[in-house]
Motif scaffolding. Structure first.
Motif, PDB file in Angstrom:
ATOM      1  N   UNK A   1       0.840  -1.186   0.000  1.00  0.00           N
ATOM      2  CA  UNK A   1       0.000   0.000   0.000  1.00  0.00           C
ATOM      3  C   UNK A   1       0.880   1.241   0.000  1.00  0.00           C
ATOM      4  N   UNK A   2       0.587   2.177  -0.854  1.00  0.00           N
ATOM      5  CA  UNK A   2       1.389   3.391  -0.966  1.00  0.00           C
ATOM      6  C   UNK A   2       1.081   4.344   0.175  1.00  0.00           C
ATOM      7  N   UNK A   3       1.895   5.383   0.296  1.00  0.00           N
ATOM      8  CA  UNK A   3       1.658   6.379   1.330  1.00  0.00           C
ATOM      9  C   UNK A   3       0.318   7.056   1.116  1.00  0.00           C
ATOM     10  N   UNK A   4      -0.076   7.299  -0.123  1.00  0.00           N
ATOM     11  CA  UNK A   4      -1.367   7.920  -0.403  1.00  0.00           C
ATOM     12  C   UNK A   4      -2.501   7.008   0.018  1.00  0.00           C
ATOM     13  N   UNK A   5      -2.374   5.730  -0.332  1.00  0.00           N
ATOM     14  CA  UNK A   5      -3.386   4.760   0.064  1.00  0.00           C
ATOM     15  C   UNK A   5      -3.479   4.660   1.575  1.00  0.00           C
ATOM     16  N   UNK A   6      -2.321   4.687   2.230  1.00  0.00           N
ATOM     17  CA  UNK A   6      -2.310   4.585   3.688  1.00  0.00           C
ATOM     18  C   UNK A   6      -3.027   5.763   4.316  1.00  0.00           C
ATOM     19  N   UNK A   7      -2.844   6.952   3.792  1.00  0.00           N
ATOM     20  CA  UNK A   7      -3.525   8.124   4.322  1.00  0.00           C
ATOM     21  C   UNK A   7      -5.030   7.986   4.181  1.00  0.00           C
ATOM     22  N   UNK A   8      -5.468   7.438   3.054  1.00  0.00           N
ATOM     23  CA  UNK A   8      -6.895   7.240   2.843  1.00  0.00           C
ATOM     24  C   UNK A   8      -7.449   6.209   3.797  1.00  0.00           C
ATOM     25  N   UNK A  39       3.109  10.271   8.079  1.00  0.00           N
ATOM     26  CA  UNK A  39       2.617   8.921   8.385  1.00  0.00           C
ATOM     27  C   UNK A  39       1.136   8.963   8.742  1.00  0.00           C
ATOM     28  N   UNK A  40       0.373   8.039   8.151  1.00  0.00           N
ATOM     29  CA  UNK A  40      -1.035   7.873   8.485  1.00  0.00           C
ATOM     30  C   UNK A  40      -1.278   6.409   8.821  1.00  0.00           C
ATOM     31  N   UNK A  41      -2.115   6.197   9.820  1.00  0.00           N
ATOM     32  CA  UNK A  41      -2.483   4.829  10.199  1.00  0.00           C
ATOM     33  C   UNK A  41      -3.781   4.882  10.989  1.00  0.00           C
ATOM     34  N   UNK A  42      -4.445   3.729  11.066  1.00  0.00           N
ATOM     35  CA  UNK A  42      -5.667   3.620  11.851  1.00  0.00           C
ATOM     36  C   UNK A  42      -5.613   2.346  12.674  1.00  0.00           C
ATOM     37  N   UNK A  43      -5.934   2.455  13.949  1.00  0.00           N
ATOM     38  CA  UNK A  43      -5.992   1.310  14.842  1.00  0.00           C
ATOM     39  C   UNK A  43      -7.434   1.075  15.220  1.00  0.00           C
ATOM     40  N   UNK A  44      -7.935  -0.112  14.889  1.00  0.00           N
ATOM     41  CA  UNK A  44      -9.322  -0.427  15.167  1.00  0.00           C
ATOM     42  C   UNK A  44      -9.531  -0.950  16.573  1.00  0.00           C
ATOM     43  N   UNK A  45     -10.764  -0.883  17.028  1.00  0.00           N
ATOM     44  CA  UNK A  45     -11.114  -1.410  18.343  1.00  0.00           C
ATOM     45  C   UNK A  45     -10.793  -2.899  18.402  1.00  0.00           C
ATOM     46  N   UNK A 232       5.649   5.288   5.556  1.00  0.00           N
ATOM     47  CA  UNK A 232       4.944   4.021   5.421  1.00  0.00           C
ATOM     48  C   UNK A 232       5.145   3.474   4.008  1.00  0.00           C
ATOM     49  N   UNK A 233       5.635   2.229   3.925  1.00  0.00           N
ATOM     50  CA  UNK A 233       5.794   1.580   2.624  1.00  0.00           C
ATOM     51  C   UNK A 233       4.866   0.385   2.473  1.00  0.00           C
ATOM     52  N   UNK A 234       4.200   0.010   3.569  1.00  0.00           N
ATOM     53  CA  UNK A 234       3.207  -1.060   3.497  1.00  0.00           C
ATOM     54  C   UNK A 234       2.224  -0.895   4.646  1.00  0.00           C
ATOM     55  N   UNK A 235       0.938  -1.067   4.353  1.00  0.00           N
ATOM     56  CA  UNK A 235      -0.111  -1.051   5.370  1.00  0.00           C
ATOM     57  C   UNK A 235      -1.193  -1.993   4.888  1.00  0.00           C
ATOM     58  N   UNK A 236      -1.278  -3.168   5.504  1.00  0.00           N
ATOM     59  CA  UNK A 236      -2.237  -4.142   5.028  1.00  0.00           C
ATOM     60  C   UNK A 236      -2.197  -5.427   5.817  1.00  0.00           C
ATOM     61  N   UNK A 237      -2.725  -6.509   5.259  1.00  0.00           N
ATOM     62  CA  UNK A 237      -2.746  -7.790   5.978  1.00  0.00           C
ATOM     63  C   UNK A 237      -1.344  -8.320   6.225  1.00  0.00           C
ATOM     64  N   UNK A 238      -1.148  -9.060   7.321  1.00  0.00           N
ATOM     65  CA  UNK A 238       0.189  -9.549   7.643  1.00  0.00           C
ATOM     66  C   UNK A 238       0.661 -10.715   6.789  1.00  0.00           C
ATOM     67  N   UNK A 239      -0.252 -11.471   6.207  1.00  0.00           N
ATOM     68  CA  UNK A 239       0.126 -12.697   5.495  1.00  0.00           C
ATOM     69  C   UNK A 239       1.213 -12.509   4.433  1.00  0.00           C
ATOM     70  N   UNK A 240       1.133 -11.474   3.574  1.00  0.00           N
ATOM     71  CA  UNK A 240       2.184 -11.324   2.552  1.00  0.00           C
ATOM     72  C   UNK A 240       3.576 -11.128   3.143  1.00  0.00           C
ATOM     73  N   UNK A 241       3.658 -10.633   4.372  1.00  0.00           N
ATOM     74  CA  UNK A 241       4.959 -10.350   4.975  1.00  0.00           C
ATOM     75  C   UNK A 241       5.605 -11.599   5.563  1.00  0.00           C
ATOM     76  N   UNK A 242       4.873 -12.691   5.592  1.00  0.00           N
ATOM     77  CA  UNK A 242       5.457 -13.940   6.098  1.00  0.00           C
ATOM     78  C   UNK A 242       6.433 -14.541   5.101  1.00  0.00           C
TER      79      UNK A 242
END
Length: 251
Positions: A1-8, A39-45, A232-242
């Motif tokens: 996910x790009x920095x722009x995508x991460x901000x969104x 840097x943009x990020x969101x932490x869910x409940x 931020x160079x990646x923001x997404x599911x953890x599986x690809x990082x395994x």
């Protein structure tokens, strides 16, 4: 996910849960030196968001800026939809935010019990403090056995458990956890990671965790974020990082 995508994505989470902590376009550093960039990020409940990155990527600087221990250089931080950008750390603690720094942040000359009491300083009701202390002892039985022992004489792993226990004493809704496994033996790393799972799933605490032990931390995270040179160079599911090769491409 790009920095722009991460901000969104800072207004939503992968699970669609309510966002408890949102960072938008945050910059941070020391003096005039900027270490964290936009840097943009969101932490869910009830979410565990894992932050990875090489040494010097800006992970600790980011956590400190979010928590109010460092002055942001632009951008914003919101907690349950309320702007807390640059708010003092003490106010964040009373509002349900906790920060556990790397390096076992305990009062070394005080006993385990006294450290826990100090961790709950925002709660004046002694009965509630006693309940919370027992909950910490259930989570970390070794601390119950050593409640009268001076914190500085505990092992590194036990000090890390105590630091986490101190954060739990004021019943936070969000914990910022900075490299809880640093300097620990492999068996203790597993114990600390199990505690993170319990805190998240049983106590319902959302956790933003910086960690270098990819193998043990990825399986317990719902989402992962990779920081490189403060961005931020990646923001997404953890599986690809395994996939080790794919992860190394981001570093």
């Amino acid at each position: 996910m790009s920095r722009t995508d991460s901000a969104a994505a800072a207004a939503e989470t992968a699970s669609g849960t309510e966002v408890v902590l949102a960072v938008r376009g945050l910059g941070a550093g020391y003096g005039r030196k900027r270490v964290v960039h936009d840097v943009s990020l969101a932490l869910g409940e009830r979410e565990v968001l894992l932050m990875l990155g090489h040494n010097g990527a800006g992970k600790t600087t980011l956590l400190r800026a979010i928590f109010g221990l460092g002055k942001p250089m632009g951008g914003s931080v919101s907690y349950h939809g309320r702007d807390i950008t640059g708010r003092k750390a003490a106010e964040n603690v009373t509002d349900g935010l906790a920060y556990v720094p790397q390096g076992h942040g305990v009062f070394r000359t005080l006993s385990v019990a006294d450290n826990l009491e100090l961790g709950g300083f925002v709660e004046p009701r002694s009965a509630l403090l006693a309940e919370r202390r027992e909950r910490v002892f259930e989570l970390f039985p070794i601390l119950a056995e050593r409640r009268s022992q001076t914190a500085g004489t505990l092992s590194g792993g036990q000090q890390q458990m105590l630091a986490i226990g101190m954060a739990l004493m004021h019943e936070p809704r969000v914990i910022l956890l900075d490299e809880p496994s640093i300097g620990l033996a492999p068996n203790l790393v597993e114990r600390v990671m199990q505690a993170v799972v319990t805190i998240n799933r049983t106590m319902g605490v959302a956790i933003l965790m910086v960690e270098q032990n990819v193998q043990l931390s990825l399986p317990i995270a719902q989402r992962a974020l990779v920081l490189k040179t403060g961005a931020v160079v990646y923001d997404g599911p953890p599986d690809p990082l395994r996939d080790h090769v794919e992860l190394m491409k981001l570093f």
